[in-house]
Motif scaffolding. Sequence first.
Motif, short mmCIF file in Angstrom:
data_model
loop_
_atom_site.label_atom_id
_atom_site.label_comp_id
_atom_site.label_asym_id
_atom_site.label_seq_id
_atom_site.Cartn_x
_atom_site.Cartn_y
_atom_site.Cartn_z
N ILE A 113 -2.76 10.39 -8.75
CA ILE A 113 -4.01 9.95 -9.24
C ILE A 113 -4.37 8.74 -8.34
O ILE A 113 -5.46 8.68 -8.00
N ALA A 114 -3.65 7.68 -8.53
CA ALA A 114 -3.90 6.47 -7.98
C ALA A 114 -4.22 6.49 -6.48
O ALA A 114 -5.27 5.77 -5.91
N ALA A 115 -3.22 7.29 -5.83
CA ALA A 115 -3.45 7.63 -4.42
C ALA A 115 -4.92 8.43 -4.23
O ALA A 115 -5.40 7.72 -3.25
N VAL A 116 -5.17 9.25 -4.85
CA VAL A 116 -6.26 10.07 -4.74
C VAL A 116 -7.29 9.29 -4.97
O VAL A 116 -8.52 9.25 -4.09
N ALA A 117 -7.39 8.58 -6.01
CA ALA A 117 -8.65 7.42 -6.21
C ALA A 117 -8.80 6.33 -5.12
O ALA A 117 -9.76 6.27 -4.66
N ALA A 118 -7.80 5.99 -4.48
CA ALA A 118 -7.84 5.14 -3.01
C ALA A 118 -8.34 5.84 -2.11
O ALA A 118 -9.23 5.14 -1.36
N VAL A 119 -7.92 7.01 -1.58
CA VAL A 119 -8.63 7.82 -0.76
C VAL A 119 -9.97 8.03 -1.07
O VAL A 119 -10.79 7.89 0.07
N ILE A 120 -10.40 8.53 -2.15
CA ILE A 120 -11.83 8.68 -2.43
C ILE A 120 -12.77 7.40 -2.07
O ILE A 120 -13.93 7.61 -1.30
N LEU A 121 -12.20 6.23 -2.50
CA LEU A 121 -12.86 4.97 -2.22
C LEU A 121 -12.89 4.54 -0.67
O LEU A 121 -13.59 3.73 -0.33
N LEU A 122 -11.80 4.94 0.03
CA LEU A 122 -11.59 4.43 1.19
C LEU A 122 -12.08 5.10 2.39
O LEU A 122 -12.39 4.79 3.50
N VAL A 123 -12.01 6.69 2.19
CA VAL A 123 -12.59 7.54 3.25
C VAL A 123 -14.06 7.21 3.80
O VAL A 123 -13.90 7.27 5.09
N PRO A 124 -14.70 6.64 3.11
CA PRO A 124 -16.07 6.36 3.77
C PRO A 124 -16.11 5.17 4.84
O PRO A 124 -16.76 5.37 5.82
N PHE A 125 -14.80 4.61 5.06
CA PHE A 125 -14.58 3.67 5.94
C PHE A 125 -14.41 4.13 7.34
O PHE A 125 -14.07 3.80 8.35
N GLU A 126 -13.93 5.54 7.18
CA GLU A 126 -13.28 6.22 8.48
C GLU A 126 -14.40 6.30 9.66
O GLU A 126 -14.08 5.81 10.58
N THR A 127 -15.67 6.72 9.12
CA THR A 127 -16.73 6.70 10.22
C THR A 127 -16.89 5.21 10.92
O THR A 127 -17.38 5.46 12.06
N GLN A 128 -17.02 4.42 10.02
CA GLN A 128 -17.18 2.69 10.43
C GLN A 128 -16.06 2.35 11.48
O GLN A 128 -16.49 2.03 12.59
N ILE A 129 -14.96 2.90 11.18
CA ILE A 129 -13.79 2.36 12.02
C ILE A 129 -13.91 3.27 13.34
O ILE A 129 -13.64 2.86 14.43
N ALA A 130 -14.21 4.46 13.30
CA ALA A 130 -14.20 5.50 14.26
C ALA A 130 -15.31 5.14 15.09
O ALA A 130 -15.13 5.23 16.28
N PRO A 219 -6.87 2.62 6.46
CA PRO A 219 -7.36 2.01 5.03
C PRO A 219 -6.50 2.82 3.97
O PRO A 219 -6.19 2.24 2.88
N TYR A 220 -6.47 4.21 3.80
CA TYR A 220 -6.07 4.95 2.86
C TYR A 220 -4.57 5.56 3.08
O TYR A 220 -4.19 5.93 2.07
N LEU A 221 -4.07 5.52 4.11
CA LEU A 221 -2.83 5.83 4.19
C LEU A 221 -1.78 5.03 3.93
O LEU A 221 -0.72 5.32 3.45
N VAL A 222 -1.95 3.91 3.92
CA VAL A 222 -1.03 2.79 3.40
C VAL A 222 -1.21 3.11 1.65
O VAL A 222 0.14 3.27 1.24
N PRO A 223 -2.02 3.14 0.91
CA PRO A 223 -1.72 3.56 -0.51
C PRO A 223 -1.15 4.63 -0.70
O PRO A 223 -0.39 4.94 -1.64
N VAL A 224 -1.84 5.71 0.31
CA VAL A 224 -0.99 7.22 -0.11
C VAL A 224 0.47 6.88 0.20
O VAL A 224 1.56 7.56 -0.53
N GLY A 225 0.92 6.28 1.44
CA GLY A 225 2.57 6.06 1.71
C GLY A 225 3.03 5.38 0.38
O GLY A 225 4.35 5.62 0.23
#
Length: 251
Positions: A113-130, A219-225
Amino acid sequence: MTTATAAMESSREEGGIPQYSLLMILFMFAWPAAWFSFVIYVISPTLLRPDGTLPIWGEYLVNLLGHGAELAVALIILRREGYRLTPKALRERINWRFPDKLWKWGAAVGAFIAAVAAVILLVPFETQIATALPPPAWLPDHPLEGIQGQSPDIPVAGNVLVSLFEIAVMSLLVTILSEELYYRAALQPKMRGVFGRWGWVANGALFGLKHVYVWWRLPYLVPVGLAIAYIFGPVGSLPLSIFFHWLGNNI
């Protein structure tokens, strides 16, 4: 094993498992990053169709080449330790069991659940980085939606057989099983000699960072890992780390 490789390994053992040196640990995460980078950015462009898109079989080939190498090395590591490559022989070595205490089940669910929450919070940064560091337009599944997304050769949506193949074969058997056997089952127990009880933290962080070839996801693959490594390590269950890894990739 070459002399150079042997020099990077430690002769120490923990729980009967030979331990890796820090240099060897870093190498074991670096080579997959380099290999995937080569497969994706050198081999894939040779597979592009005339319209500049990567065919679906090209995506499958990339996965097979990349994760197949991880699986092969995982099996080599375990075999070199003297294990027969059977579930019975490997049961204790790779934590092939479900938790025996209720709190461990709860901890596994909590980590997921913590990993899913981190992904939800951090996914928006994907577009900025890309946007700052754009991936190639032909590359599938990146946030800028290049031309690949506009010209699929096999529509997945509504195609039950293709969906089942991707979820059951390409995702579970090719990607997840290979990654869990390599990074968790084979490598994580060999990191305690350097990192002690925090070996799972190092494993999870390095697992996330090794995905540098898809830099917009870091950004979100580290908390998932970290979550997956925790489920394998402190919780002590490879089947659960496989399940939650697969679930996270398909929700």
